[in-house]
Design an enzyme around this catalytic site. Sequence first.
Site, PDB file in Angstrom:
ATOM      1  N   ARG A 188      -4.736  -8.509  -9.358  1.00 58.58           N
ATOM      2  CA  ARG A 188      -5.662  -9.374 -10.091  1.00 58.58           C
ATOM      3  C   ARG A 188      -6.096  -8.668 -11.366  1.00 58.58           C
ATOM      4  O   ARG A 188      -6.182  -7.451 -11.400  1.00 58.58           O
ATOM      5  CB  ARG A 188      -6.926  -9.625  -9.254  1.00 58.58           C
ATOM      6  CG  ARG A 188      -6.850 -10.823  -8.347  1.00 58.58           C
ATOM      7  CD  ARG A 188      -8.028 -10.802  -7.407  1.00 58.58           C
ATOM      8  NE  ARG A 188      -9.302 -11.101  -8.045  1.00 58.58           N
ATOM      9  CZ  ARG A 188      -9.835 -12.331  -8.104  1.00 58.58           C
ATOM     10  NH1 ARG A 188      -9.216 -13.351  -7.593  1.00 58.58           N
ATOM     11  NH2 ARG A 188     -11.010 -12.515  -8.673  1.00 58.58           N
ATOM     12  N   LEU A 196      -8.795  -7.401 -14.001  1.00 57.36           N
ATOM     13  CA  LEU A 196     -10.192  -6.986 -13.907  1.00 57.36           C
ATOM     14  C   LEU A 196     -10.964  -7.539 -15.095  1.00 57.36           C
ATOM     15  O   LEU A 196     -10.434  -7.639 -16.207  1.00 57.36           O
ATOM     16  CB  LEU A 196     -10.273  -5.457 -13.897  1.00 57.36           C
ATOM     17  CG  LEU A 196      -9.740  -4.806 -12.613  1.00 57.36           C
ATOM     18  CD1 LEU A 196      -9.563  -3.315 -12.812  1.00 57.36           C
ATOM     19  CD2 LEU A 196     -10.669  -5.082 -11.437  1.00 57.36           C
ATOM     20  N   HIS A 247       2.281   0.877 -13.009  1.00 54.43           N
ATOM     21  CA  HIS A 247       3.044  -0.334 -13.333  1.00 54.43           C
ATOM     22  C   HIS A 247       4.537  -0.010 -13.271  1.00 54.43           C
ATOM     23  O   HIS A 247       4.966   1.017 -13.808  1.00 54.43           O
ATOM     24  CB  HIS A 247       2.663  -0.851 -14.727  1.00 54.43           C
ATOM     25  CG  HIS A 247       3.345  -2.132 -15.057  1.00 54.43           C
ATOM     26  ND1 HIS A 247       2.950  -3.347 -14.521  1.00 54.43           N
ATOM     27  CD2 HIS A 247       4.441  -2.389 -15.813  1.00 54.43           C
ATOM     28  CE1 HIS A 247       3.768  -4.296 -14.954  1.00 54.43           C
ATOM     29  NE2 HIS A 247       4.674  -3.739 -15.735  1.00 54.43           N
ATOM     30  N   ASP A 302      -2.028  -4.426 -18.517  1.00 57.80           N
ATOM     31  CA  ASP A 302      -1.001  -3.365 -18.548  1.00 57.80           C
ATOM     32  C   ASP A 302      -0.936  -2.696 -19.920  1.00 57.80           C
ATOM     33  O   ASP A 302       0.145  -2.537 -20.505  1.00 57.80           O
ATOM     34  CB  ASP A 302       0.373  -3.962 -18.165  1.00 57.80           C
ATOM     35  CG  ASP A 302       0.363  -4.511 -16.752  1.00 57.80           C
ATOM     36  OD1 ASP A 302      -0.388  -3.991 -15.902  1.00 57.80           O
ATOM     37  OD2 ASP A 302       1.096  -5.486 -16.494  1.00 57.80           O
ATOM     38  N   GLY A 308       0.789  -1.243   0.000  1.00 57.60           N
ATOM     39  CA  GLY A 308       0.000   0.000   0.000  1.00 57.60           C
ATOM     40  C   GLY A 308       0.810   1.276   0.000  1.00 57.60           C
ATOM     41  O   GLY A 308       0.291   2.344   0.335  1.00 57.60           O
ATOM     42  N   SER A 309       2.081   1.208  -0.435  1.00 57.89           N
ATOM     43  CA  SER A 309       2.881   2.450  -0.378  1.00 57.89           C
ATOM     44  C   SER A 309       2.418   3.453  -1.429  1.00 57.89           C
ATOM     45  O   SER A 309       2.486   4.666  -1.185  1.00 57.89           O
ATOM     46  CB  SER A 309       4.377   2.149  -0.509  1.00 57.89           C
ATOM     47  OG  SER A 309       4.708   1.804  -1.829  1.00 57.89           O
ATOM     48  N   ASN A 310       1.972   3.004  -2.578  1.00 52.32           N
ATOM     49  CA  ASN A 310       1.441   3.964  -3.569  1.00 52.32           C
ATOM     50  C   ASN A 310       0.163   4.614  -3.057  1.00 52.32           C
ATOM     51  O   ASN A 310      -0.027   5.820  -3.201  1.00 52.32           O
ATOM     52  CB  ASN A 310       1.206   3.279  -4.919  1.00 52.32           C
ATOM     53  CG  ASN A 310       2.461   3.258  -5.761  1.00 52.32           C
ATOM     54  OD1 ASN A 310       2.887   4.286  -6.292  1.00 52.32           O
ATOM     55  ND2 ASN A 310       3.072   2.088  -5.858  1.00 52.32           N
ATOM     56  N   GLU A 338       7.314   6.088  -8.727  1.00 52.02           N
ATOM     57  CA  GLU A 338       5.889   5.725  -8.727  1.00 52.02           C
ATOM     58  C   GLU A 338       5.107   6.659  -7.812  1.00 52.02           C
ATOM     59  O   GLU A 338       4.048   7.181  -8.160  1.00 52.02           O
ATOM     60  CB  GLU A 338       5.697   4.285  -8.248  1.00 52.02           C
ATOM     61  CG  GLU A 338       6.276   3.226  -9.167  1.00 52.02           C
ATOM     62  CD  GLU A 338       5.973   1.821  -8.658  1.00 52.02           C
ATOM     63  OE1 GLU A 338       4.846   1.566  -8.208  1.00 52.02           O
ATOM     64  OE2 GLU A 338       6.885   0.976  -8.709  1.00 52.02           O
ATOM     65  N   ARG A 373     -14.019 -14.575 -11.020  1.00 48.68           N
ATOM     66  CA  ARG A 373     -13.599 -13.194 -11.289  1.00 48.68           C
ATOM     67  C   ARG A 373     -14.774 -12.230 -11.466  1.00 48.68           C
ATOM     68  O   ARG A 373     -14.824 -11.153 -10.882  1.00 48.68           O
ATOM     69  CB  ARG A 373     -12.694 -13.142 -12.531  1.00 48.68           C
ATOM     70  CG  ARG A 373     -12.047 -11.775 -12.736  1.00 48.68           C
ATOM     71  CD  ARG A 373     -11.129 -11.744 -13.939  1.00 48.68           C
ATOM     72  NE  ARG A 373     -10.160 -12.824 -13.962  1.00 48.68           N
ATOM     73  CZ  ARG A 373      -9.056 -12.874 -13.224  1.00 48.68           C
ATOM     74  NH1 ARG A 373      -8.781 -11.902 -12.398  1.00 48.68           N
ATOM     75  NH2 ARG A 373      -8.230 -13.893 -13.319  1.00 48.68           N
TER      76      ARG A 373
END
Length: 201
Positions: A91, A93, A109, A145, A12-14, A174, A65
């Site tokens: 995951r 989407l 990314h 991506d 969770g750093s971003n 990032e 999913r």
Amino acid sequence: MKRLGIIISGRGSNFEAIARNIRAGNIPDAEIAIVIANRESAAGLEIARELGLKAICLPSKGIDREAYDAQLIGELNDHQVDLVCLAGYMRLLSPPFIRAFPMRILNIHPSLLPAFPGLDAQHQAFEYGVKVTGCTVHFVDEHLDHGPIVLQAPVDVLPTDTAETLSSRILAEEHRIYSEAIRIVLSGRFRVEDRRVILED
Ligand code: GAR
């Protein structure tokens, strides 16, 4: 006020960098409406709660999913989210999720796309022997991506680097460009021509 929904899987750093930039006034007129993790062990959940943000876990393990994504869509809509930010969400989407938030999902990314999509992009780049790598913030489309690129930042690979030292310099970039990309997208000061995101700032 624009409402962000942040989806994480781990550290969770971003997410934390986005939250701190909102607090510092660097992303005007934005608030985090909800943080959702797909794993109970996601450290980012604790960070969110410490920051006084609403944070929930929707465990994805063993759930199909599309059924899982329907739960995500429900939570995001219940919280009237304007922009979905994937921040280390590991995951894929489903197409119905993408269609529920057209051009309203961003991802970060850790490579200069289209190089090194998929998992462990920093290690992929290091092992390939590139001299420059970096990170990319892009709109999410139905392919991995792949969607239109909002911002990228290059990072030189140094002779002394290990995959870990390289990853940490990429991560610092990032943290910088994700907030900047969110600011641009929320401002609406851009247009998209085919794949090209043209900034009007
Ligand atoms: C970040 O390096 C992010 O770019 C990457 O996962 C890490 C999450 O770190 N995402 C991907 O590889 C997505 N394909 P964080 O949880 O500390 O933000």
